[in-house]
Design a protein around this motif. Structure first.
Motif, short mmCIF file in Angstrom:
data_model
loop_
_atom_site.label_atom_id
_atom_site.label_comp_id
_atom_site.label_asym_id
_atom_site.label_seq_id
_atom_site.Cartn_x
_atom_site.Cartn_y
_atom_site.Cartn_z
N ARG A 70 0.82 -1.03 -0.04
CA ARG A 70 -0.07 0.04 0.02
C ARG A 70 0.75 1.17 -0.16
N LYS A 71 1.90 1.29 0.66
CA LYS A 71 2.72 2.37 0.94
C LYS A 71 3.48 2.59 -0.52
N ARG A 72 4.02 1.66 -1.32
CA ARG A 72 4.66 1.80 -2.49
C ARG A 72 3.86 1.85 -3.66
N ALA A 73 2.75 1.33 -3.75
CA ALA A 73 1.88 1.31 -4.85
C ALA A 73 0.95 2.41 -4.87
N LEU A 74 0.93 3.20 -5.68
CA LEU A 74 -0.09 4.28 -5.80
C LEU A 74 -1.57 3.89 -6.32
N LEU A 75 -2.07 3.28 -5.57
CA LEU A 75 -3.55 2.87 -6.10
C LEU A 75 -4.59 3.71 -5.47
N THR A 76 -5.55 3.64 -5.85
CA THR A 76 -7.02 4.31 -5.33
C THR A 76 -7.35 3.26 -4.51
N LYS A 77 -8.39 3.87 -3.43
CA LYS A 77 -8.97 2.94 -2.48
C LYS A 77 -9.87 1.87 -3.47
N ASP A 78 -10.34 2.32 -4.36
CA ASP A 78 -11.15 1.35 -5.09
C ASP A 78 -10.47 0.20 -5.71
N GLU A 79 -9.33 0.53 -6.40
CA GLU A 79 -8.33 -0.24 -7.03
C GLU A 79 -7.92 -1.25 -5.89
N LEU A 80 -7.61 -0.87 -4.67
CA LEU A 80 -7.08 -1.88 -3.57
C LEU A 80 -8.21 -2.62 -3.16
N ARG A 81 -9.47 -2.22 -3.08
CA ARG A 81 -10.82 -3.09 -2.84
C ARG A 81 -10.87 -3.82 -3.64
N ARG A 82 -10.75 -3.71 -5.14
CA ARG A 82 -10.99 -4.79 -6.15
C ARG A 82 -10.12 -5.84 -6.30
N LEU A 83 -8.72 -5.43 -6.01
CA LEU A 83 -7.80 -6.46 -5.73
C LEU A 83 -7.94 -7.57 -4.60
N GLU A 104 -9.11 -1.44 4.42
CA GLU A 104 -10.03 -0.48 4.97
C GLU A 104 -9.20 0.36 6.02
N GLU A 105 -8.23 -0.29 6.63
CA GLU A 105 -7.47 0.26 7.80
C GLU A 105 -6.53 1.54 7.33
N THR A 106 -6.29 2.53 8.22
CA THR A 106 -5.64 3.80 7.76
C THR A 106 -4.24 3.30 8.27
N PRO A 107 -3.18 2.99 7.28
CA PRO A 107 -1.97 2.71 7.60
C PRO A 107 -1.15 4.04 8.59
N HIS A 108 -0.39 3.27 9.01
CA HIS A 108 0.41 4.29 10.26
C HIS A 108 1.07 5.23 9.32
N TYR A 109 1.52 4.96 8.28
CA TYR A 109 2.33 6.20 7.49
C TYR A 109 1.45 7.30 7.15
N ASP A 110 -0.01 7.08 7.18
CA ASP A 110 -0.96 7.91 6.73
C ASP A 110 -1.09 8.79 7.70
N LEU A 111 -0.74 8.30 8.97
CA LEU A 111 -1.19 9.17 10.14
C LEU A 111 -0.14 10.25 10.51
N LEU A 112 1.11 10.14 9.64
CA LEU A 112 2.17 11.01 9.75
C LEU A 112 1.95 11.96 8.80
N THR A 113 1.24 12.04 7.84
CA THR A 113 1.20 12.90 6.63
C THR A 113 0.14 13.89 6.99
N THR A 114 0.40 14.95 6.23
CA THR A 114 -0.61 16.22 6.65
C THR A 114 -1.73 15.78 5.72
N ALA A 115 -3.04 16.08 6.47
CA ALA A 115 -4.34 16.02 5.98
C ALA A 115 -4.51 16.63 4.88
N GLY A 116 -4.95 15.80 3.71
CA GLY A 116 -5.42 16.42 2.34
C GLY A 116 -4.17 16.53 1.40
#
Length: 296
Positions: A70-83, A104-116
């Motif tokens: 998830r960190k290295r593949a720039l996929l949309t949430k819908d693409e991840l759900r399909r896979l 559907e979980e929020t990755p730990h590294y997402d919590l460290l990025t700026t919202a938006g």
């Protein structure tokens, strides 16, 4: 259709492996003399450029976990759900719903990025072993596990049943490497002849055939007669519909994905055609199939 090609290949002894983020390329590929691996090209809703991007990442360094993917593949949430839905992430999870839960979980590294700020890629360079293989229709064939070491709990979701997995495959790919949908309901169809058995049908007898409609043809030279091809788990059976019967059952014939047809056997040199007398919709919770190639 691709679904029919896959089923025909399997009937001829070719092994068809499912889509896997650790093993598949964009195109389907021959991986052994009797084995092919489905590619990401069969996944509806997955953008080619996104797949190319994570394939480059994988070639540079294999993915070691779902979090790493998830960190290295720039996929949309819908693409991840399909896979996840089709089992392509099973190399990192116990089963499809476990992968869907973790997508559907929020990755730990997402919590460290700026919202938006969007999906930032972080590509740590630590070396690791490549992920173990896990088939989309069964448990891992190895004793190891590639599930994230940081996972705090197992998925609370039960694994999909076999019919659910087949349905999910058709929803995302319009094909499956699992059993044909007709095989799942065969026990309910005691009076239906399988395609492979039709050569034994007596000429002139009245029988029933059924299957996924894979082709409807109405040639201009056939004086209004319609030809229907039905696919089941053993092969393809064919029926001919008179112009009068077609007009009586036009909506049924043109719209239903699965049909049962009762008619007279025309068996000439083991080439069997059923002259339709009655046509019924074949409806069951376990039935989902591919679209047919039709006259327009």
């Amino acid at each position: 259709t691709p679904a029919t090609i896959v089923k025909d290949a399997r009937r001829h002894g070719v092994k068809v492996k499912p889509v896997c983020v650790a093993q598949s390329d964009w195109n389907c590929a021959v991986v052994a003399d009797d084995t092919i691996r489905l590619g990401f090209c069969v996944v509806n809703g997955l953008q080619r450029e996104h797949a190319d991007d994570f394939l480059r990442e994988r070639n540079e360094r294999p993915f070691v976990s779902l979090g790493d993917f998830r960190k290295r593949a720039l996929l949309t949430k819908d693409e991840l759900r399909r896979l996840a839905n089709l089992g392509a992430l099973n190399c990192f999870a116990e089963h499809r719903r476990a992968a869907m839960w973790r997508v559907e979980e929020t990755p730990h590294y997402d919590l460290l990025t700026t919202a938006g700020s969007g999906s930032a890629r972080v590509s740590p360079r630590q070396s690791s072993k490549s992920p173990q293989k896990r088939d989309a229709f069964g448990p891992s064939r190895t004793g190891g596990s590639t599930r994230d070491a940081c996972a705090t709990q197992n998925s609370p979701l039960a694994p999909m049943t076999l019919p659910e997995r087949v349905r999910a495959d058709y929803e995302v790919m319009e094909l499956t490497t699992g059993p044909h949908p007709m095989k799942l309901v065969r026990e309910q169809l005691a009076d239906i002849w399988r395609a492979t058995d039709l050569a034994e049908a007596k000429h002139g007898s009245i029988i029933r055939i059924a299957g996924n409609v894979i082709c409807r043809q109405r040639p201009g030279t056939a004086k209004g007669f319609v030809f229907i091809s039905l696919e089941d788990e053993t092969g393809v059976s064919n029926a001919i519909v008179t112009p009068d019967l077609f007009e009586q059952s036009r909506l049924l014939i043109t719209e239903e994905p699965f049909l049962a047809i009762e008619g007279e056997v025309q068996n000439t040199d083991n080439v069997v055609l059923i002259k339709a007398q009655k046509i019924f919709p074949l409806i069951s919770d376990g039935l989902v199939g591919s679209e047919s190639h039709d006259f327009r």
